[in-house]
Design an enzyme around this catalytic site. Sequence first.
Site, short mmCIF file in Angstrom:
data_model
loop_
_atom_site.label_atom_id
_atom_site.label_comp_id
_atom_site.label_asym_id
_atom_site.label_seq_id
_atom_site.Cartn_x
_atom_site.Cartn_y
_atom_site.Cartn_z
N HIS A 71 -4.91 -7.49 0.50
CA HIS A 71 -4.14 -6.64 0.28
C HIS A 71 -3.57 -6.41 1.02
O HIS A 71 -1.86 -5.76 1.46
CB HIS A 71 -5.32 -5.59 0.14
CG HIS A 71 -4.75 -4.00 0.13
ND1 HIS A 71 -3.74 -3.64 -1.07
CD2 HIS A 71 -4.49 -2.81 0.71
CE1 HIS A 71 -3.46 -2.23 -0.74
NE2 HIS A 71 -3.83 -2.07 0.58
N ASP A 125 0.35 -1.22 -0.41
CA ASP A 125 -0.16 -0.22 -0.08
C ASP A 125 0.78 1.32 0.18
O ASP A 125 1.67 1.57 -0.55
CB ASP A 125 -1.27 -0.13 1.29
CG ASP A 125 -2.37 0.65 1.75
OD1 ASP A 125 -2.96 0.45 0.53
OD2 ASP A 125 -2.27 1.91 1.14
N TYR A 132 -3.63 11.01 1.09
CA TYR A 132 -4.05 10.62 -0.36
C TYR A 132 -4.30 11.80 -1.16
O TYR A 132 -3.65 12.22 -2.20
CB TYR A 132 -5.46 10.36 -0.83
CG TYR A 132 -5.22 9.06 -0.22
CD1 TYR A 132 -5.21 8.02 -1.35
CD2 TYR A 132 -5.47 8.50 0.75
CE1 TYR A 132 -5.23 6.65 -1.05
CE2 TYR A 132 -5.34 6.96 1.27
CZ TYR A 132 -5.23 6.02 0.40
OH TYR A 132 -5.05 4.83 1.21
#
Length: 486
Positions: free
Chosen positions: A462, A255, A405
């Site tokens: 993930h 990630d 982000y």
Amino acid sequence: MWQEFLPNAWESILSQIRSVEYSQKNAVLLSAATLGAGGVLVYWLRSRYKIKTIEMGDGWWGSGERLLKGKEDESIRPFKIETSDKEIEDLHRRLDQARYAPPLEGAAFHYGFNSSYLRKVVSYWRNEFDWREKVKVLNKYPHFRTTIEGIEIHFIHVKPSYVPHGQVVQPLLMVHGWPGSFYEFYKIIPLLTEPAAHGLTESDVVFEIICPSIPGYGFSEAPRQKGFDSIATARIFHKLMNRLGFKKYYLQGGDWGSRITTNMAQMLPQSVKGLHLNLVFASKLGLTRMISVMLGAYVPWLVGLSREDVQRVYPFVQKNIYELLQESGYLHIQATKPDTAGCGLNDSPVGLAAYILEKFSTWTDKSFRHKDDGGLESKYSLDELLTNVMIYWVTSSIVSSMRYYKENFASDPTLDADARVGVYVPTGIAAFPQELVHTPRAWAKTTFKNIVTYSYMPRGGHFAAFEEPRLLAQDILHFVRKVERL
């Protein structure tokens, strides 16, 4: 007769000797010229293909003006997670006052977190989950904080309790992502610090583990200034490792941790012994990639794809566009207006849990969308999941974690400095089958120029360290063992 022949013969011999000497001089001159030209060519090639790096730079993320040089406290301070009756009482009050919207019949997790199952999770959280006990679990590893570039950086540092004679301990920095935390690594840490004790055969490699919290996540202070991205994080983590006394070390991430550790390898390759990733960002989308995508389903061998790559990548539009769009709505919100959605999540523990745990469902296995409980308890325990949620809750870090982000997508990612810089350190890639996107080795090597190991993992998604710690530990050990042999 011989009196006449002797002078002529002598002249002939002298002439040949002079001819040979002249040829030797020419050969020497020619060799020197060749070497000189070759040296110039080598210098030109080396200068042309000199490894580019990301400039390290510097930064300040604290409040107000930057402190004068030398004024920042560089000490490493022990840290302990604590809780209180007031904190727990406030949580319980909010859980008791939660409101729920009834789910659509047969919706399962296709519309997001199913509210019928959410009631069960909240009931467990309120009546059975023991945060005080989980704080003890979190504190079983040594925690520290230190100030770097104006903000407090939290990390755990775990050393092996026993090191076999003659064995060198390898420092390994492991970096989490969103919506995870340093807690993701609690199950893999003992496998890496004491592999032999846990039945891992490649026990000639042993690690000491450093797991920091990304600034703005958990117990690391949030940046107070705009612009804090993965490159700034990479620089801070290099400074952290240097402050701990490490000159060379291994890196591991998935990630955001993948991008941060990749940036670290691009920034100071001389400090990185090896880079291990369980998610690869392959941003270069040139003509070669387009041709590879078009031909890969029909003649994969022609474009360097394996049979396993084909199964994971195709049908391309369904797996790389449609399914990705289903799972990336959060990304657009967080990359544009994180504070708006974050306000509600920071105020409601139930909303926070639904938002975070939905990712632990579908990012672990896309097929979990079809299950009423999201398949969450098939891979994790509610105690594990809620401990991760609590780290966000008690630190009020959901908003600052979402801002990460926006900072990283503030400009076109293909124009960022790291998009133009290759990775030349030894790299290991663990490709888990349920990862959000699959990057074949043929695509990864456009950025990662020295792939030492590339493993098709048999299962997992993930959150590799959290879900399949043993598989990931085995792959890390295999990679580092191979690098050390090189």
